[in-house]
Design a protein around this motif. Structure first.
Motif, mmCIF file in Angstrom:
data_model
loop_
_atom_site.group_PDB
_atom_site.id
_atom_site.type_symbol
_atom_site.label_atom_id
_atom_site.label_comp_id
_atom_site.label_asym_id
_atom_site.label_seq_id
_atom_site.Cartn_x
_atom_site.Cartn_y
_atom_site.Cartn_z
ATOM 1 N N LYS A 249 -24.532 -8.754 -36.226
ATOM 2 C CA LYS A 249 -25.820 -8.161 -35.828
ATOM 3 C C LYS A 249 -25.868 -7.995 -34.305
ATOM 4 N N ARG A 250 -25.397 -6.833 -33.862
ATOM 5 C CA ARG A 250 -25.296 -6.562 -32.423
ATOM 6 C C ARG A 250 -26.536 -5.890 -31.843
ATOM 7 N N PHE A 251 -27.474 -5.478 -32.684
ATOM 8 C CA PHE A 251 -28.637 -4.753 -32.176
ATOM 9 C C PHE A 251 -29.893 -5.599 -32.330
ATOM 10 N N SER A 252 -30.639 -5.705 -31.249
ATOM 11 C CA SER A 252 -31.880 -6.481 -31.235
ATOM 12 C C SER A 252 -33.047 -5.520 -31.422
ATOM 13 N N ARG B 135 -31.762 -2.788 -28.312
ATOM 14 C CA ARG B 135 -30.770 -3.149 -27.298
ATOM 15 C C ARG B 135 -29.555 -3.783 -27.958
ATOM 16 N N LYS B 136 -28.383 -3.495 -27.416
ATOM 17 C CA LYS B 136 -27.139 -3.962 -28.017
ATOM 18 C C LYS B 136 -26.668 -5.262 -27.378
ATOM 19 N N SER C 139 -27.031 1.238 -27.255
ATOM 20 C CA SER C 139 -28.141 0.972 -28.159
ATOM 21 C C SER C 139 -27.850 1.593 -29.516
ATOM 22 N N LEU C 140 -28.730 1.305 -30.487
ATOM 23 C CA LEU C 140 -28.543 1.860 -31.824
ATOM 24 C C LEU C 140 -28.928 3.331 -31.899
ATOM 25 N N HIS C 141 -29.501 3.870 -30.843
ATOM 26 C CA HIS C 141 -29.937 5.270 -30.849
ATOM 27 C C HIS C 141 -28.830 6.239 -30.457
ATOM 28 N N CYS C 142 -27.707 5.728 -29.970
ATOM 29 C CA CYS C 142 -26.609 6.604 -29.565
ATOM 30 C C CYS C 142 -25.315 5.814 -29.619
ATOM 31 N N GLY C 143 -24.217 6.530 -29.539
ATOM 32 C CA GLY C 143 -22.936 5.847 -29.511
ATOM 33 C C GLY C 143 -21.874 6.568 -30.324
ATOM 34 N N HIS C 144 -20.722 5.930 -30.419
ATOM 35 C CA HIS C 144 -19.562 6.501 -31.096
ATOM 36 C C HIS C 144 -18.860 5.380 -31.859
ATOM 37 N N TYR C 145 -18.314 5.709 -33.017
ATOM 38 C CA TYR C 145 -17.650 4.717 -33.848
ATOM 39 C C TYR C 145 -16.147 4.991 -33.903
ATOM 40 N N THR C 146 -15.366 3.938 -33.800
ATOM 41 C CA THR C 146 -13.923 3.994 -34.017
ATOM 42 C C THR C 146 -13.551 2.886 -35.003
ATOM 43 N N ALA C 147 -12.442 3.071 -35.687
ATOM 44 C CA ALA C 147 -12.021 2.102 -36.697
ATOM 45 C C ALA C 147 -10.568 1.714 -36.466
ATOM 46 N N PHE C 148 -10.291 0.434 -36.661
ATOM 47 C CA PHE C 148 -8.931 -0.080 -36.622
ATOM 48 C C PHE C 148 -8.582 -0.511 -38.046
ATOM 49 N N VAL C 149 -7.489 0.038 -38.583
ATOM 50 C CA VAL C 149 -7.136 -0.151 -39.983
ATOM 51 C C VAL C 149 -5.725 -0.707 -40.081
ATOM 52 N N ARG C 150 -5.569 -1.729 -40.915
ATOM 53 C CA ARG C 150 -4.247 -2.312 -41.167
ATOM 54 C C ARG C 150 -3.623 -1.627 -42.368
ATOM 55 N N VAL D 160 -4.279 -5.633 -29.826
ATOM 56 C CA VAL D 160 -5.339 -4.667 -29.518
ATOM 57 C C VAL D 160 -6.385 -4.667 -30.627
ATOM 58 N N ALA D 161 -5.936 -4.669 -31.876
ATOM 59 C CA ALA D 161 -6.864 -4.663 -33.003
ATOM 60 C C ALA D 161 -7.675 -5.955 -33.080
ATOM 61 N N LEU D 162 -7.119 -7.054 -32.591
ATOM 62 C CA LEU D 162 -7.791 -8.352 -32.674
ATOM 63 C C LEU D 162 -8.628 -8.669 -31.438
ATOM 64 N N ALA D 163 -8.710 -7.752 -30.497
ATOM 65 C CA ALA D 163 -9.433 -8.018 -29.249
ATOM 66 C C ALA D 163 -10.622 -7.078 -29.054
ATOM 67 N N GLN D 164 -11.140 -6.507 -30.138
ATOM 68 C CA GLN D 164 -12.244 -5.562 -30.024
ATOM 69 C C GLN D 164 -13.599 -6.270 -30.066
ATOM 70 N N ARG D 165 -14.617 -5.585 -29.574
ATOM 71 C CA ARG D 165 -16.003 -6.055 -29.748
ATOM 72 C C ARG D 165 -16.500 -5.498 -31.079
ATOM 73 N N ALA D 166 -16.140 -6.192 -32.134
ATOM 74 C CA ALA D 166 -16.329 -5.679 -33.493
ATOM 75 C C ALA D 166 -17.801 -5.605 -33.866
ATOM 76 N N TYR D 167 -18.106 -4.614 -34.688
ATOM 77 C CA TYR D 167 -19.444 -4.462 -35.268
ATOM 78 C C TYR D 167 -19.427 -4.848 -36.748
ATOM 79 N N ILE D 168 -18.400 -4.382 -37.480
ATOM 80 C CA ILE D 168 -18.232 -4.738 -38.881
ATOM 81 C C ILE D 168 -16.765 -5.097 -39.103
ATOM 82 N N LEU D 169 -16.542 -6.186 -39.833
ATOM 83 C CA LEU D 169 -15.196 -6.657 -40.147
ATOM 84 C C LEU D 169 -14.969 -6.582 -41.658
#
Length: 302
Positions: A104-107, A113-114, A176-187, A208-217
Protein backbone atom coordinates in the motif's frame (compact mmCIF):
# COMPACT_ATOMS: atom_id res chain seq x y z
CA UNK A 1 -21.43 -4.63 -8.98
CA UNK A 2 -23.83 -4.96 -11.92
CA UNK A 3 -23.05 -8.00 -14.06
CA UNK A 4 -20.72 -9.60 -11.50
CA UNK A 5 -21.27 -13.34 -10.91
CA UNK A 6 -22.40 -14.55 -7.48
CA UNK A 7 -19.56 -15.42 -5.06
CA UNK A 8 -20.18 -19.17 -5.31
CA UNK A 9 -19.83 -19.03 -9.11
CA UNK A 10 -16.89 -16.62 -9.07
CA UNK A 11 -14.97 -19.04 -6.83
CA UNK A 12 -15.01 -21.61 -9.65
CA UNK A 13 -13.27 -19.31 -12.15
CA UNK A 14 -9.67 -19.57 -13.35
CA UNK A 15 -8.80 -16.37 -11.45
CA UNK A 16 -9.79 -17.95 -8.16
CA UNK A 17 -8.08 -21.22 -9.11
CA UNK A 18 -4.79 -19.36 -9.46
CA UNK A 19 -4.99 -16.46 -7.02
CA UNK A 20 -7.79 -17.47 -4.68
CA UNK A 21 -7.12 -18.08 -1.02
CA UNK A 22 -8.80 -17.40 2.30
CA UNK A 23 -8.14 -15.34 5.41
CA UNK A 24 -9.57 -16.01 8.83
CA UNK A 25 -10.51 -13.09 11.05
CA UNK A 26 -10.65 -14.01 14.74
CA UNK A 27 -11.90 -11.88 17.64
CA UNK A 28 -10.92 -13.22 21.06
CA UNK A 29 -12.47 -11.95 24.29
CA UNK A 30 -9.80 -10.96 26.81
CA UNK A 31 -12.09 -11.82 29.76
CA UNK A 32 -13.39 -15.33 29.05
CA UNK A 33 -11.36 -16.40 26.01
CA UNK A 34 -14.39 -16.76 23.73
CA UNK A 35 -13.29 -16.62 20.08
CA UNK A 36 -15.39 -15.76 17.05
CA UNK A 37 -13.88 -16.62 13.67
CA UNK A 38 -14.98 -15.57 10.19
CA UNK A 39 -13.57 -16.85 6.89
CA UNK A 40 -12.96 -14.27 4.18
CA UNK A 41 -12.07 -15.13 0.55
CA UNK A 42 -9.01 -13.31 -0.70
CA UNK A 43 -7.27 -12.69 -4.02
CA UNK A 44 -4.34 -10.73 -2.60
CA UNK A 45 -2.84 -9.51 0.67
CA UNK A 46 -2.76 -5.72 1.03
CA UNK A 47 0.15 -4.85 3.30
CA UNK A 48 0.62 -1.57 5.14
CA UNK A 49 4.24 -0.51 4.58
CA UNK A 50 4.23 2.55 6.82
CA UNK A 51 7.33 2.04 8.94
CA UNK A 52 8.10 -1.34 7.34
CA UNK A 53 11.37 -1.88 5.51
CA UNK A 54 10.87 -5.54 4.55
CA UNK A 55 8.00 -7.69 3.30
CA UNK A 56 8.51 -9.97 6.32
CA UNK A 57 7.91 -7.11 8.76
CA UNK A 58 4.83 -5.98 6.80
CA UNK A 59 3.42 -9.54 6.91
CA UNK A 60 4.09 -9.74 10.65
CA UNK A 61 2.14 -6.54 11.19
CA UNK A 62 -0.64 -7.81 8.92
CA UNK A 63 -1.16 -10.92 11.07
CA UNK A 64 -0.49 -9.25 14.44
CA UNK A 65 -3.44 -8.77 16.79
CA UNK A 66 -5.18 -5.39 17.19
CA UNK A 67 -6.58 -4.43 20.58
CA UNK A 68 -10.30 -3.57 20.60
CA UNK A 69 -10.82 -1.21 23.52
CA UNK A 70 -12.63 1.98 24.44
CA UNK A 71 -15.35 2.80 21.94
CA UNK A 72 -14.32 -0.25 19.90
CA UNK A 73 -14.91 -2.78 22.66
CA UNK A 74 -16.28 -6.15 21.60
CA UNK A 75 -19.74 -7.38 22.63
CA UNK A 76 -19.03 -10.87 23.93
CA UNK A 77 -21.92 -13.32 23.20
CA UNK A 78 -20.85 -15.59 26.06
CA UNK A 79 -21.32 -12.74 28.52
CA UNK A 80 -24.69 -11.58 27.26
CA UNK A 81 -23.38 -8.90 24.94
CA UNK A 82 -21.20 -7.26 27.55
CA UNK A 83 -18.71 -4.83 26.05
CA UNK A 84 -15.27 -6.20 26.76
CA UNK A 85 -11.69 -5.74 25.72
CA UNK A 86 -10.74 -8.11 22.88
CA UNK A 87 -8.04 -8.90 20.34
CA UNK A 88 -8.77 -9.03 16.60
CA UNK A 89 -6.31 -10.85 14.34
CA UNK A 90 -5.92 -12.08 10.77
CA UNK A 91 -4.19 -15.19 9.45
CA UNK A 92 -3.90 -17.04 6.16
CA UNK A 93 -6.40 -19.90 6.32
CA UNK A 94 -6.02 -21.27 2.77
CA UNK A 95 -2.84 -20.52 0.84
CA UNK A 96 -3.22 -19.66 -2.87
CA UNK A 97 -1.26 -21.14 -5.74
CA UNK A 98 -0.11 -17.68 -6.77
CA UNK A 99 0.40 -15.26 -3.89
CA UNK A 100 -0.17 -11.58 -4.70
CA UNK A 101 1.24 -9.04 -2.24
CA UNK A 102 -0.07 -5.51 -2.68
CA UNK A 103 2.17 -2.95 -0.98
CA UNK A 104 0.00 0.00 0.00
CA UNK A 105 2.12 2.84 -1.37
CA UNK A 106 -0.64 5.44 -1.69
CA UNK A 107 -1.99 7.43 1.25
CA UNK A 108 -5.60 8.31 0.53
CA UNK A 109 -5.70 10.49 3.62
CA UNK A 110 -3.21 12.87 1.98
CA UNK A 111 -4.69 13.19 -1.50
CA UNK A 112 -3.12 10.06 -2.91
CA UNK A 113 0.45 10.89 -1.89
CA UNK A 114 2.87 8.07 -2.64
CA UNK A 115 5.08 6.31 -0.09
CA UNK A 116 8.31 5.89 -2.00
CA UNK A 117 10.54 4.13 0.53
CA UNK A 118 12.26 0.94 -0.46
CA UNK A 119 10.77 -2.28 0.93
CA UNK A 120 13.05 -5.29 0.60
CA UNK A 121 11.44 -8.46 -0.75
CA UNK A 122 12.97 -11.95 -0.87
CA UNK A 123 13.35 -14.19 -3.88
CA UNK A 124 11.99 -17.08 -1.78
CA UNK A 125 9.22 -16.42 0.76
CA UNK A 126 8.07 -18.76 3.53
CA UNK A 127 4.37 -18.15 4.20
CA UNK A 128 4.09 -20.74 6.99
CA UNK A 129 4.63 -18.31 9.94
CA UNK A 130 1.59 -16.27 8.82
CA UNK A 131 -0.88 -19.15 8.43
CA UNK A 132 -3.64 -20.07 10.85
CA UNK A 133 -2.35 -23.58 11.56
CA UNK A 134 1.15 -22.33 12.31
CA UNK A 135 0.31 -19.59 14.79
CA UNK A 136 -0.41 -16.69 12.45
CA UNK A 137 -2.71 -13.94 13.60
CA UNK A 138 -1.17 -13.47 16.99
CA UNK A 139 -1.78 -17.05 18.07
CA UNK A 140 1.82 -18.24 17.88
CA UNK A 141 4.36 -18.57 20.60
CA UNK A 142 4.17 -21.38 23.16
CA UNK A 143 1.59 -23.86 24.33
CA UNK A 144 0.94 -24.75 27.95
CA UNK A 145 0.50 -28.19 29.43
CA UNK A 146 -0.24 -28.99 33.05
CA UNK A 147 2.28 -31.36 34.58
CA UNK A 148 2.60 -32.07 38.31
CA UNK A 149 0.02 -29.47 39.26
CA UNK A 150 1.81 -26.65 37.46
CA UNK A 151 1.70 -25.09 34.02
CA UNK A 152 4.78 -25.78 31.95
CA UNK A 153 5.36 -23.94 28.72
CA UNK A 154 6.30 -26.13 25.79
CA UNK A 155 7.99 -24.64 22.78
CA UNK A 156 5.92 -24.89 19.59
CA UNK A 157 7.71 -27.08 17.03
CA UNK A 158 8.91 -25.18 13.98
CA UNK A 159 6.30 -25.24 11.22
CA UNK A 160 7.08 -26.98 7.93
CA UNK A 161 8.01 -24.42 5.30
CA UNK A 162 5.44 -23.18 2.79
CA UNK A 163 7.76 -21.80 0.14
CA UNK A 164 6.90 -19.36 -2.62
CA UNK A 165 9.24 -18.17 -5.38
CA UNK A 166 9.18 -14.64 -6.74
CA UNK A 167 8.08 -14.55 -10.39
CA UNK A 168 6.86 -10.98 -10.96
CA UNK A 169 7.42 -7.43 -9.74
CA UNK A 170 5.15 -4.56 -10.74
CA UNK A 171 6.61 -1.06 -10.33
CA UNK A 172 4.82 2.30 -10.37
CA UNK A 173 6.80 5.37 -11.41
CA UNK A 174 5.29 8.66 -10.33
CA UNK A 175 4.49 10.78 -7.28
CA UNK A 176 0.79 10.06 -6.77
CA UNK A 177 -2.04 7.73 -7.75
CA UNK A 178 -3.32 10.32 -10.23
CA UNK A 179 -0.41 9.88 -12.65
CA UNK A 180 2.51 7.65 -13.40
CA UNK A 181 3.82 4.77 -15.47
CA UNK A 182 3.95 1.03 -14.83
CA UNK A 183 6.76 -1.39 -15.65
CA UNK A 184 6.96 -5.11 -14.90
CA UNK A 185 9.83 -7.44 -14.12
CA UNK A 186 9.05 -11.05 -15.05
CA UNK A 187 10.98 -14.24 -14.32
CA UNK A 188 10.94 -16.51 -17.36
CA UNK A 189 10.87 -20.29 -17.36
CA UNK A 190 14.64 -20.30 -17.79
CA UNK A 191 15.05 -18.44 -14.50
CA UNK A 192 16.19 -15.25 -16.25
CA UNK A 193 14.57 -11.89 -15.43
CA UNK A 194 13.18 -9.53 -18.06
CA UNK A 195 11.91 -5.97 -17.84
CA UNK A 196 8.72 -5.18 -19.76
CA UNK A 197 8.31 -1.45 -20.41
CA UNK A 198 5.45 -0.90 -22.87
CA UNK A 199 6.61 -2.54 -26.11
CA UNK A 200 10.23 -2.79 -24.97
CA UNK A 201 11.42 -6.09 -23.48
CA UNK A 202 14.97 -6.53 -22.20
CA UNK A 203 16.80 -9.06 -20.07
CA UNK A 204 18.06 -7.76 -16.72
CA UNK A 205 20.25 -9.10 -13.93
CA UNK A 206 18.70 -10.72 -10.86
CA UNK A 207 19.96 -7.94 -8.61
CA UNK A 208 18.11 -5.37 -10.71
CA UNK A 209 14.79 -7.22 -10.42
CA UNK A 210 15.26 -7.60 -6.65
CA UNK A 211 16.13 -3.94 -6.01
CA UNK A 212 12.95 -2.22 -7.22
CA UNK A 213 10.49 -0.08 -5.26
CA UNK A 214 7.80 -2.68 -5.80
CA UNK A 215 4.09 -1.94 -5.85
CA UNK A 216 2.77 -5.49 -6.39
CA UNK A 217 4.69 -8.75 -5.94
CA UNK A 218 3.79 -12.12 -7.44
CA UNK A 219 4.95 -15.34 -5.79
CA UNK A 220 4.26 -18.86 -7.14
CA UNK A 221 4.00 -21.71 -4.68
CA UNK A 222 6.90 -24.14 -4.95
CA UNK A 223 6.05 -27.66 -6.09
CA UNK A 224 6.84 -30.25 -3.41
CA UNK A 225 9.64 -32.68 -4.11
CA UNK A 226 11.18 -30.83 -7.03
CA UNK A 227 14.12 -29.50 -5.03
CA UNK A 228 15.20 -33.06 -4.31
CA UNK A 229 15.07 -33.89 -8.01
CA UNK A 230 17.23 -30.92 -8.86
CA UNK A 231 14.79 -29.10 -11.12
CA UNK A 232 15.04 -25.34 -11.07
CA UNK A 233 12.88 -23.79 -13.78
CA UNK A 234 9.26 -22.64 -13.37
CA UNK A 235 6.61 -25.09 -14.46
CA UNK A 236 4.84 -24.52 -17.74
CA UNK A 237 1.48 -24.35 -15.97
CA UNK A 238 2.50 -21.14 -14.21
CA UNK A 239 0.89 -22.16 -10.92
CA UNK A 240 3.98 -23.53 -9.25
CA UNK A 241 7.69 -22.81 -9.40
CA UNK A 242 10.35 -25.39 -8.97
CA UNK A 243 12.68 -24.56 -6.08
CA UNK A 244 16.20 -23.60 -7.22
CA UNK A 245 18.27 -26.77 -7.13
CA UNK A 246 21.24 -27.24 -4.83
CA UNK A 247 24.64 -27.59 -6.41
CA UNK A 248 25.18 -31.05 -7.87
CA UNK A 249 21.61 -32.23 -7.19
CA UNK A 250 19.67 -34.22 -9.74
CA UNK A 251 22.53 -34.71 -12.18
CA UNK A 252 22.38 -37.79 -14.35
CA UNK A 253 25.40 -39.57 -15.68
CA UNK A 254 25.94 -38.69 -19.31
CA UNK A 255 25.66 -41.63 -21.70
CA UNK A 256 28.59 -41.78 -24.09
CA UNK A 257 27.66 -42.40 -27.66
CA UNK A 258 30.12 -44.15 -29.99
CA UNK A 259 31.87 -41.85 -32.39
CA UNK A 260 30.60 -42.12 -35.96
CA UNK A 261 32.77 -44.22 -38.24
CA UNK A 262 34.95 -42.17 -40.57
CA UNK A 263 33.59 -41.82 -44.06
CA UNK A 264 35.15 -44.03 -46.67
CA UNK A 265 37.44 -42.21 -49.12
CA UNK A 266 35.72 -41.42 -52.39
CA UNK A 267 36.35 -44.06 -55.01
CA UNK A 268 37.98 -43.04 -58.23
CA UNK A 269 36.11 -43.41 -61.47
CA UNK A 270 38.42 -46.25 -62.52
CA UNK A 271 37.85 -48.22 -59.31
CA UNK A 272 34.10 -47.67 -59.50
CA UNK A 273 34.01 -48.87 -63.07
CA UNK A 274 36.13 -51.90 -62.21
CA UNK A 275 34.08 -52.83 -59.15
CA UNK A 276 30.83 -52.48 -61.06
CA UNK A 277 32.04 -54.48 -64.03
CA UNK A 278 31.72 -51.61 -66.48
CA UNK A 279 31.41 -52.73 -70.06
CA UNK A 280 29.05 -53.29 -72.92
CA UNK A 281 27.84 -49.70 -72.66
CA UNK A 282 27.05 -49.93 -68.94
CA UNK A 283 28.82 -49.00 -65.71
CA UNK A 284 28.04 -49.24 -61.97
CA UNK A 285 27.33 -46.28 -59.74
CA UNK A 286 28.30 -47.08 -56.13
CA UNK A 287 27.59 -45.13 -52.89
CA UNK A 288 30.87 -44.42 -51.13
CA UNK A 289 29.19 -44.61 -47.66
CA UNK A 290 26.93 -47.68 -47.65
CA UNK A 291 28.18 -49.55 -50.74
CA UNK A 292 24.80 -49.69 -52.49
CA UNK A 293 25.17 -49.74 -56.27
CA UNK A 294 23.12 -49.87 -59.45
CA UNK A 295 23.80 -50.08 -63.15
CA UNK A 296 23.47 -47.02 -65.34
CA UNK A 297 23.79 -46.50 -69.09
CA UNK A 298 27.09 -45.01 -70.14
CA UNK A 299 26.85 -41.92 -72.28
CA UNK A 300 28.21 -42.02 -75.79
CA UNK A 301 31.82 -41.05 -76.05
CA UNK A 302 32.16 -41.34 -72.28
Amino acid sequence: RRGAPPPALAATSLIYALFGGALRSTVTCSDCGYASATAEPSLCLSLDIGGADTVASALARFTAGDILDGDNRYRCPRQGGKRVRAVKSLAVDAAPRVLVLHLKRFSYAHGGRKLSQRVAYPETLDLAPYTLTQGGGGGGGASKKKQGGGAKALATPPPPPMLYTLTGVLVHSGHSLHCGHYTAFVRAGTGLWHCADDAHLAQVADRVALAQRAYILFYCRAVAGEAARGEGAPTARGVGVKVPATKGAGKKAATKRPAPAPAAPPATAAKAAKAGGAGKGKQRARCVRCGWSRGVEASEGG
